[in-house]
Design a protein around this motif. Structure first.
Motif, PDB file in Angstrom:
ATOM      1  N   PRO A   9      23.308  -7.331  25.990  1.00 15.95           N
ATOM      2  CA  PRO A   9      23.349  -8.714  26.512  1.00 15.95           C
ATOM      3  C   PRO A   9      22.599  -9.719  25.636  1.00 15.95           C
ATOM      4  O   PRO A   9      22.940 -10.902  25.628  1.00 15.95           O
ATOM      5  CB  PRO A   9      22.693  -8.609  27.892  1.00 15.95           C
ATOM      6  CG  PRO A   9      21.959  -7.313  27.888  1.00 15.95           C
ATOM      7  CD  PRO A   9      22.673  -6.402  26.937  1.00 15.95           C
ATOM      8  N   PHE A  58      26.642 -11.352  33.646  1.00 12.19           N
ATOM      9  CA  PHE A  58      26.824 -10.198  32.764  1.00 12.19           C
ATOM     10  C   PHE A  58      26.754  -8.859  33.506  1.00 12.19           C
ATOM     11  O   PHE A  58      27.688  -8.053  33.405  1.00 12.19           O
ATOM     12  CB  PHE A  58      25.764 -10.267  31.635  1.00 12.19           C
ATOM     13  CG  PHE A  58      25.737  -9.064  30.737  1.00 12.19           C
ATOM     14  CD1 PHE A  58      26.486  -9.033  29.570  1.00 12.19           C
ATOM     15  CD2 PHE A  58      24.959  -7.946  31.048  1.00 12.19           C
ATOM     16  CE1 PHE A  58      26.468  -7.909  28.738  1.00 12.19           C
ATOM     17  CE2 PHE A  58      24.935  -6.828  30.220  1.00 12.19           C
ATOM     18  CZ  PHE A  58      25.701  -6.815  29.070  1.00 12.19           C
ATOM     19  N   PHE A 111      24.425 -12.909  24.308  1.00  8.73           N
ATOM     20  CA  PHE A 111      23.913 -14.251  24.612  1.00  8.73           C
ATOM     21  C   PHE A 111      23.829 -15.116  23.346  1.00  8.73           C
ATOM     22  O   PHE A 111      24.297 -16.267  23.327  1.00  8.73           O
ATOM     23  CB  PHE A 111      22.536 -14.144  25.291  1.00  8.73           C
ATOM     24  CG  PHE A 111      21.771 -15.435  25.277  1.00  8.73           C
ATOM     25  CD1 PHE A 111      22.216 -16.525  26.024  1.00  8.73           C
ATOM     26  CD2 PHE A 111      20.636 -15.597  24.484  1.00  8.73           C
ATOM     27  CE1 PHE A 111      21.540 -17.743  25.981  1.00  8.73           C
ATOM     28  CE2 PHE A 111      19.955 -16.800  24.441  1.00  8.73           C
ATOM     29  CZ  PHE A 111      20.410 -17.874  25.188  1.00  8.73           C
ATOM     30  N   VAL A 148      18.575  -7.238  33.702  1.00  6.40           N
ATOM     31  CA  VAL A 148      19.818  -6.459  33.562  1.00  6.40           C
ATOM     32  C   VAL A 148      19.590  -5.047  34.083  1.00  6.40           C
ATOM     33  O   VAL A 148      20.391  -4.526  34.873  1.00  6.40           O
ATOM     34  CB  VAL A 148      20.307  -6.453  32.086  1.00  6.40           C
ATOM     35  CG1 VAL A 148      21.444  -5.478  31.885  1.00  6.40           C
ATOM     36  CG2 VAL A 148      20.745  -7.858  31.679  1.00  6.40           C
ATOM     37  N   CYS A 154      31.786 -10.028  23.106  1.00  3.73           N
ATOM     38  CA  CYS A 154      31.365  -8.625  23.083  1.00  3.73           C
ATOM     39  C   CYS A 154      32.153  -7.789  22.077  1.00  3.73           C
ATOM     40  O   CYS A 154      32.007  -6.564  22.047  1.00  3.73           O
ATOM     41  CB  CYS A 154      31.493  -8.027  24.477  1.00  3.73           C
ATOM     42  SG  CYS A 154      30.225  -8.662  25.584  1.00  3.73           S
ATOM     43  N   GLY A 179      30.562 -14.699  33.739  1.00  3.55           N
ATOM     44  CA  GLY A 179      29.323 -14.041  34.150  1.00  3.55           C
ATOM     45  C   GLY A 179      29.214 -14.023  35.661  1.00  3.55           C
ATOM     46  O   GLY A 179      30.074 -14.573  36.346  1.00  3.55           O
ATOM     47  N   CYS A 203      31.856  -3.644  25.843  1.00  2.40           N
ATOM     48  CA  CYS A 203      30.695  -4.457  26.208  1.00  2.40           C
ATOM     49  C   CYS A 203      29.682  -4.410  25.071  1.00  2.40           C
ATOM     50  O   CYS A 203      29.886  -3.715  24.073  1.00  2.40           O
ATOM     51  CB  CYS A 203      30.100  -4.014  27.528  1.00  2.40           C
ATOM     52  SG  CYS A 203      29.455  -2.360  27.491  1.00  2.40           S
TER      53      CYS A 203
END
Ligand code: A3P
Length: 319
Positions: free
Chosen positions: A155, A196, A159, A308, A68, A194, A152
């Motif tokens: 995602p 996430f 990934f 998410v 991240c 994770g 962060c």
């Protein structure tokens, strides 16, 4: 900092037997411990870290999920905090590299030694960890003025970055993990540290409760305006830029020093390995926002976004 006897391998062995286990992305196993996934080596280090780590009031913690932007933040925080000790051109970052300048607690210090000597590290000490907020050692949370910076990232980019990174960690006798299988595992939350949404939400909630002690950053926002974020970070960490520094463009210089191109080009980052096995070169791939669009199908995007957002539903956090 804990004694030799407190490194209780048997205890870890027994614990491991009781945990859910899945194949990880590069050939060995991940275990589900305290609501997150990690390898057994990291689990051992984590238990030691949780048991023995003693925080100091002026410690700085960089927290994140893997991929991240941790490496970038390590370089930025180290340079901001130490800028009055060294000229930028003599910054120890150039010889140490971001990961030695700001070591990981569970992937470096407690992985190499169950009882690392952390007392002689110059203050303020700067550490990095992927540990979820709920599993941080009590002494960090009980500390009156901890400075926790959380970074962060979208995602989908995380990934893709993780999929490339774990492929580099794979041994030759293990087949590459196809993208769709990796994606399935990611959606199920089975990846290092994770799921996430749980990780992100843990720090997000903690930030709502301790706004003065936790800074919550997004990789994409840093990419949009890095100089603004260098200044914001400096204020939060208690090392604001003086008027003179503002005039001299110190924040701009720090942003340049820690840029993707500059870090990637540093000799120290072109060789060597992290104690958990990753070559330093693996931390510098593309450094872009939106690379996911080169890999994910529309239905994958829809699935991950839905998943998410459903988990983040009650927070005002979005990606
Ligand atoms: P990509 O794989 O998308 O290129 P971490 O440090 O948490 O492991 O994250 C690694 C990701 O951050 C990689 O993303 C890497 O290229 C990117 N990165 C590393 N240094 C960076 C920098 N100085 N600026 C922007 N991105 C950087």
């Amino acid at each position: 900092q804990g004694s030799e006897e407190s490194w209780d391998d048997e205890e870890v062995q027994e614990l491991v037997q009781t945990l859910s286990k899945e194949r990880n992305w590069y050939g060995n196993h991940l275990y589900f411990y305290q609501g997150f996934w990690c390898t057994s080596r990291v689990l051992r280090a984590m238990i030691s870290f949780q048991k023995h780590f003693q925080a100091l009031d002026n410690d700085i913690f960089l927290t994140s999920l893997p991929k991240c932007g941790t490496t970038w933040m390590k370089a930025l925080i180290f340079t901001i905090v130490n800028r009055n000790h060294f000229e930028l051109k003599n910054n120890p970052l150039l010889s140490l590299g971001p990961h030695q300048a700001v070591p990981y607690l569970e992937l470096d210090l407690y992985l190499k030694n169950h009882s690392p000597d952390l007392e002689n590290i110059p203050q303020p000490r700067i550490f990095s960890t992927h540990t979820p907020y709920a599993s941080l050692p009590p002494s960090i949370k009980e500390c009156s003025t901890p400075k926790i910076v959380y970074i962060c990232r979208n995602p989908m980019d995380m990934f893709i970055s993780y999929w490339h990174f774990t492929d580099i960690l794979r041994s030759e006798n293990v087949d590459p993990l196809p993208l769709d299988e990796a994606f399935e595992m990611f959606c199920q939350g089975i990846h290092g540290f994770g799921p996430f949404p749980d990780h992100v939400l843990g720090y997000w909630k903690a930030k709502q409760e301790n706004p003065n002690n936790i800074m919550f950053l997004k990789y994409e926002d840093l990419k949009k305006d890095i100089v603004f974020h260098v200044k914001k970070l400096a204020n939060f960490l208690g090392f604001p830029f003086s008027k003179e520094e503002e005039r001299q463009g110190e924040a701009e210089e720090i942003a340049m020093l820690c840029s993707f191109e500059n870090l990637k080009g540093m000799e120290v980052n072109k060789s060597g390995k992290q104690p958990f096995g990753a070559p330093n070169t693996a931390f510098f791939r593309k450094g872009e926002v939106g690379d996911w669009s080169n890999y994910l199908t529309p239905s994958m995007v829809e699935r991950l976004q839905k998943l998410v957002q459903e988990k983040l539903n009650k927070s005002d956090l979005t990606f």
